[in-house]
Write a protein that holds these residues in place. Structure first.
Motif, mmCIF file in Angstrom:
data_model
loop_
_atom_site.group_PDB
_atom_site.id
_atom_site.type_symbol
_atom_site.label_atom_id
_atom_site.label_comp_id
_atom_site.label_asym_id
_atom_site.label_seq_id
_atom_site.Cartn_x
_atom_site.Cartn_y
_atom_site.Cartn_z
ATOM 1 N N THR A 300 0.844 -1.196 0.000
ATOM 2 C CA THR A 300 0.000 0.000 0.000
ATOM 3 C C THR A 300 0.877 1.243 0.000
ATOM 4 O OG1 THR A 300 -1.675 -1.196 1.257
ATOM 5 C CG2 THR A 300 -1.858 1.204 1.209
ATOM 6 N N GLY A 328 -6.887 2.277 1.715
ATOM 7 C CA GLY A 328 -7.883 3.319 1.541
ATOM 8 C C GLY A 328 -7.492 4.601 2.250
ATOM 9 N N ARG A 330 -7.755 5.297 5.457
ATOM 10 C CA ARG A 330 -7.644 5.097 6.893
ATOM 11 C C ARG A 330 -6.280 5.560 7.384
ATOM 12 N NH1 ARG A 330 -10.280 -0.965 6.879
ATOM 13 N NH2 ARG A 330 -12.460 -0.314 6.700
#
Length: 354
Positions: A300, A328, A330
Motif C-alpha cells: 500500500t 484506503g 484510513r
C-alpha cells in the motif's frame, strides 16, 4: 513594599508567569518573611511562583505583567530593587528608574486542586512537545485545542488531535492516586513543557487541573474530554508495515516536500525492501528519494501532507519507526520500533493524490 532581588532570578519568575497567562494579565507581587511570590490569574488559568528576595518592607501590589517582564529582561545589572512610590512600582537599578502603574482591581488566586500523583519532568516534557503540538490552533474548534490528560493507577496518558492527525503518549507515574480525566488547553501545556523541571506534581478535581514543580504551581479550568480517544480511529486493518530510520525519513520528506504541489502532498511508494518518496509540481519540477526499509505485508502506497509527516517524525528523532499503513483513506499509525519510557503513537490521515 520594598525589596531587592537578583535580576536574573526575578526576571525568570516574572517572565514565566507572564508567558503562562494572557498578554494583558496583571501580576500580583507579594513580599513577606518567606521572600517574594509572583502570582497571576485570568479567566481560565492561574499561576504562582516563588523567587528569592531580600525584603525590606512587606506588602503586595498588582502591576501589568507584560511591561514588568520586558523591563526586567532588558536589565544588565546583577541586582534590582522594587519599591512602591505612591501610585507606582519603581524598578530601580544604578543609574535607572522605571515606574509601572499600580492596578486598582483585586486579584483572587483560586486554590490549587489536590495533588493526586507525580511524574518525571523530563518524560512529561518529551511527551508534551509532540502531543500538545498536535492540537488544533483554530479557536473556532475549541474542543480540539486541548490535550486530554488521563491518569490511571500507574500510567499517564496524553491525547490530542486536530481532526487530521492524533498523537497519544503514555508514560509511567511515580505514585498511585485518584484518577484524572480532563481536557487541558494545549497552549498552557506547551508552555509548561518549556519550563517544567525535576519531579512534576499532577493536581486535579472535577473543574480544575494543575501542575507543580520547583516553586511553581499552574492551574486551569478544564473541559469534558470524553470525546477525544484513539478508539475513534480504526487501526485493526493494517495492510503494510514499514520500518525505517526516523531521521532519514524526516530529512527525505523535507527535501522531496520542496517539490510538492500547493497542498504540500507527497507519496510514499512501498517496495520490497525500500521506501520511495515522490512529489511533483508543474512549475517547480519533481523529486524522488529512495530509503532502505524493512517491509512486510502488502505494498500500500499512501500520500500525506509533508508537514504532518514531519511533525509526527519529530517525536521519534534518533530511533527507528514502524509505519503501519492501512488501505484506503484510513490512518497510518506510527510507533517507535523500540519505545522508551514515553510510548508515543501517532496517527496521520492520508491525502488523495492528484
Amino acid at each position: 513594599m520594598d525589596l531587592t532581588a537578583a535580576t536574573r532570578s526575578l526576571s525568570s519568575a516574572v517572565t514565566a508567569a507572564a508567558r503562562l497567562l494572557s498578554a494583558r494579565s496583571g501580576l500580583l507581587l507579594r513580599a513577606g518573611k518567606d521572600g517574594l511570590t509572583v502570582g497571576g490569574s485570568d479567566s481560565e488559568r492561574a499561576v504562582l511562583l516563588t523567587s528569592d528576595a531580600m525584603v525590606h518592607t512587606d506588602g503586595e501590589v498588582l502591576v501589568p505583567a507584560g511591561p514588568l517582564a520586558e523591563t526586567l529582561r532588558m536589565l544588565d545589572d546583577d541586582l534590582v530593587r522594587l519599591v512602591v512610590e505612591g501610585s507606582r512600582l519603581a524598578v530601580r537599578v544604578e543609574g535607572g528608574r522605571y515606574a509601572l502603574p499600580l492596578l486598582s482591581r483585586e486579584l483572587n488566586l483560586p486554590d490549587m486542586p489536590p495533588k493526586v500523583s507525580e511524574v518525571d519532568g523530563h518524560a512529561l516534557v518529551t511527551a508534551l512537545r509532540t502531543v500538545a503540538g498536535t492540537a488544533a490552533k483554530d479557536d473556532a474548534l475549541p474542543m480540539f485545542t486541548g490535550v486530554r490528560v488521563q491518569s490511571f493507577s500507574r500510567e499517564l496518558r496524553l491525547t490530542a488531535s486536530d481532526r487530521y492527525r492524533m498523537a497519544v503518549a503514555t508514560l509511567p507515574l511515580r505514585s498511585e492516586g485518584e484518577p484524572i480525566d480532563a481536557l487541558v488547553p494545549a497552549g498552557l501545556l506547551a508552555e509548561t513543557a518549556k519550563q517544567a523541571r525535576g519531579t512534576v506534581g499532577l493536581h486535579g478535581d472535577r473543574t480544575r487541573f494543575g501542575l507543580s514543580w520547583a516553586g511553581v504551581t499552574v492551574t486551569t479550568a478544564v473541559l469534558d474530554a470524553g470525546f477525544l480517544s484513539e478508539k475513534l480511529i480504526e487501526s485493526s486493518t493494517v495492510d503494510t508495515t514499514v520500518e525505517v530510520a526516523a531521521d532519514a525519513l524526516a530529512a527525505a520528506v523535507r527535501r522531496v516536500g520542496v517539490y510538492a504541489d500547493d497542498r504540500r502532498v507527497l507519496t510514499l511508494e512501498v517496495g520490497d525492501s525500500h521506501l520511495r518518496l515522490a512529489s511533483s509540481k508543474q512549475d517547480t519540477g519533481e523529486a524522488e528519494e529512495t530509503l532502505k526499509a524493512e517491509v512486510s505485508g502488502g505494498r500500500t502506497s499512501p500520500s500525506f501532507q509533508a508537514r504532518y509527516l514531519l511533525d509526527a517524525l519529530q517525536g521519534f528523532a534518533g530511533g527507528r519507526v514502524r509505519l503501519e499503513i492501512q488501505p484506503g483513506m484510513r490512518a497510518c499509525v506510527i510507533r517507535a520500533v523500540e519505545p522508551g519510557d514515553v510510548e508515543l503513537t501517532y496517527y496521520v490521515m492520508p491525502m488523495l493524490a492528484r
